[in-house]
Write a protein that holds these residues in place. Structure first.
Motif, PDB file in Angstrom:
ATOM      1  N   ASN A  30       5.492  10.718  -4.533  1.00  0.00           N
ATOM      2  CA  ASN A  30       5.500  10.034  -3.244  1.00  0.00           C
ATOM      3  C   ASN A  30       4.675  10.815  -2.210  1.00  0.00           C
ATOM      4  O   ASN A  30       4.001  10.220  -1.366  1.00  0.00           O
ATOM      5  N   LYS A  80      13.679  -1.105   0.510  1.00  0.00           N
ATOM      6  CA  LYS A  80      12.328  -1.551   0.891  1.00  0.00           C
ATOM      7  C   LYS A  80      12.369  -2.949   1.521  1.00  0.00           C
ATOM      8  O   LYS A  80      11.581  -3.265   2.416  1.00  0.00           O
ATOM      9  N   PHE A 113       6.281   1.230 -10.014  1.00  0.00           N
ATOM     10  CA  PHE A 113       6.592   1.262  -8.574  1.00  0.00           C
ATOM     11  C   PHE A 113       5.957   2.429  -7.842  1.00  0.00           C
ATOM     12  O   PHE A 113       5.714   2.367  -6.652  1.00  0.00           O
ATOM     13  N   GLY A 125      12.651   0.498 -14.519  1.00  0.00           N
ATOM     14  CA  GLY A 125      13.472   0.923 -13.376  1.00  0.00           C
ATOM     15  C   GLY A 125      14.569  -0.065 -13.022  1.00  0.00           C
ATOM     16  O   GLY A 125      15.202   0.045 -11.977  1.00  0.00           O
ATOM     17  N   GLU A 151      16.101  13.903  -3.913  1.00  0.00           N
ATOM     18  CA  GLU A 151      14.829  13.161  -3.899  1.00  0.00           C
ATOM     19  C   GLU A 151      13.769  13.921  -3.101  1.00  0.00           C
ATOM     20  O   GLU A 151      12.615  14.024  -3.513  1.00  0.00           O
ATOM     21  N   ILE A 204      15.162  11.768 -10.119  1.00  0.00           N
ATOM     22  CA  ILE A 204      15.894  12.260  -8.946  1.00  0.00           C
ATOM     23  C   ILE A 204      17.180  12.832  -9.535  1.00  0.00           C
ATOM     24  O   ILE A 204      18.073  12.072  -9.947  1.00  0.00           O
ATOM     25  N   ASN A 207       6.150   1.777  -3.865  1.00  0.00           N
ATOM     26  CA  ASN A 207       6.348   2.948  -2.997  1.00  0.00           C
ATOM     27  C   ASN A 207       5.270   3.084  -1.931  1.00  0.00           C
ATOM     28  O   ASN A 207       5.570   3.361  -0.763  1.00  0.00           O
TER      29      ASN A 207
HETATM   30  O1  DON Z   1      10.646   6.409  -4.320  1.00  0.00           O
HETATM   31  C1  DON Z   1      11.497   6.683  -5.155  1.00  0.00           C
HETATM   32  O2  DON Z   1      11.202   7.314  -6.125  1.00  0.00           O
HETATM   33  C2  DON Z   1      12.927   6.205  -5.041  1.00  0.00           C
HETATM   34  N1  DON Z   1      13.591   6.761  -3.966  1.00  0.00           N
HETATM   35  C3  DON Z   1      13.047   4.728  -5.025  1.00  0.00           C
HETATM   36  C4  DON Z   1      12.473   4.169  -6.251  1.00  0.00           C
HETATM   37  C5  DON Z   1      13.097   2.970  -6.789  1.00  0.00           C
HETATM   38  O3  DON Z   1      14.245   2.608  -6.628  1.00  0.00           O
HETATM   39  C6  DON Z   1      12.182   2.274  -7.670  1.00  0.00           C
HETATM   40  N2  DON Z   1      12.868   1.555  -8.651  1.00  0.00           N
HETATM   41  N3  DON Z   1      13.130   0.886  -9.389  1.00  0.00           N
END
Ligand code: DON
Length: 326
Positions: free
Chosen positions: A176, A76, A105, A305, A169, A37, A125
């Motif tokens: 996503n 989340k 994730f 992450g 993002e 991002i 996610n």
């Molecule tokens: O979905 C995403 O990519 C981010 N907005 C959130 C991901 C996140 O924080 C995962 N992390 N460790």
């Protein structure tokens, strides 16, 4: 609108926290700020801050505890509590399970490998986008409201959205999007794809500080009872499930390691935030035996992450102050 800050306590414990912050700050060079991002890459990788909030409204604060950053995946836990409070746990669990994955994730692999393609848990996610799709509202902005409302109940102010992080993002959320379209094809998403995705990206861009995270952690530690207001802001049962999910799934494919070697319910985000909740413990009179909430910010993250210096700081504090829940 009332804005309350925790009272900063200057004591031996604060001095100790300051020393730990300076001990672990150099480890940020072992990680780097998220770049997938693009706006997150603008953070200062050397920042490290912590706030520990206790039930009496006192707090220990050290380092960059008041530098704002975006919640990212920590949101989340909030959207899960909001969705469960609105629909009930059973209805949410019809669409998302509570099993750890051991995967990254943003992994898509299990959605196809396991039938039906229900996400394994709300902290990855796929699960979080599914949970967000359940939130009421005719569009993404309306879907965000229950998340901000819950944060306002806890923090006593409405945290803002970092528009440039959201935009960044939103423009790069290819993975996503793949997850969300896959979920829609499998009949898991409860709203149109782009609506759920936009609401999810917006909730990730909510801007808070380590102090805010400590307040959230304290409410979780107190089973949803707000320690200063005396109101139940999240039903007790929902906070217990959320803490279990934080422990088993909250730091992605490092969750097992974190549970084994740190031992506190923790949720991390790629902007470098860490939220931990330490319930009251009866076994000693050491620091925070009545429980506490911990918020940490350290934007240099590892390959999984999680904040490199932040996790080291958390581990040291938990060990030295005997905060491990086991
Ligand atoms: O979905 C995403 O990519 C981010 N907005 C959130 C991901 C996140 O924080 C995962 N992390 N460790």
């Amino acid at each position: 609108m009332k804005d309350y800050s925790l009272t900063q306590v200057e004591c031996e414990w604060t001095q100790q926290l300051n020393r730990w912050v300076e001990t672990f700050r150099p480890y940020s060079t072992e990680g780097k700020c998220a770049t997938y991002i693009p706006a997150l890459a603008e953070a200062n990788p050397e920042h490290l801050g912590i706030c520990v909030a206790s039930e009496g409204g006192q707090a220990l604060k050290a380092g960059e505890w008041n530098v704002p950053f975006t919640m990212q995946s920590i949101s989340k836990a909030i959207s899960f509590m909001a969705a469960c409070s609105i629909h009930g746990i059973e209805q949410v669990m019809e669409r998302v399970d509570v099993e750890p994955t051991g995967d990254a994730f943003n992994s898509i692999v299990r959605l196809e490998a396991h039938k039906p393609g229900k996400p394994f848990n709300p902290m990855i996610n796929a699960g979080a986008i599914t949970v967000t799709s359940l939130l009421p509202g005719k569009n993404a902005i309306e879907k965000l409201e229950p998340v901000i409302d819950l944060l306002e109940d806890i923090l006593d102010y409405r945290p803002p959205l970092n528009e440039s992080v959201f935009k960044s993002e939103w423009e790069t959320a290819y993975l996503n999007r793949s997850l969300a379209y896959y979920l829609k094809q499998n009949g898991v998403l409860a709203s149109p794809v782009e609506e759920a995705l936009e609401a999810y990206s917006r909730q990730c861009s909510i801007q808070i500080t380590a102090e805010d995270l400590a307040k959230i952690g304290l409410v979780l530690a107190n089973d949803g009872l707000h320690p200063y207001k005396g109101t139940q802001v999240v039903p007790r049962k929902i906070t217990k499930i959320t803490k279990a999910l934080m422990l088993t799934c909250g730091t992605y494919n490092a969750s097992g390691r974190l549970a084994a070697f740190v031992g506190v319910p923790t949720k991390s985000g790629v902007a470098g935030g860490i939220l931990s909740a330490i319930p009251p413990r009866g076994r000693n009179n050491g620091p925070f035996s009545h429980g506490c909430g911990i918020g940490i910010y350290g934007p240099a993250i590892d390959e999984v992450g999680n904040s490199v210096s932040g996790i080291l700081l958390l581990k040291e504090m938990v060990e030295q102050w005997d905060l491990n829940i086991f």
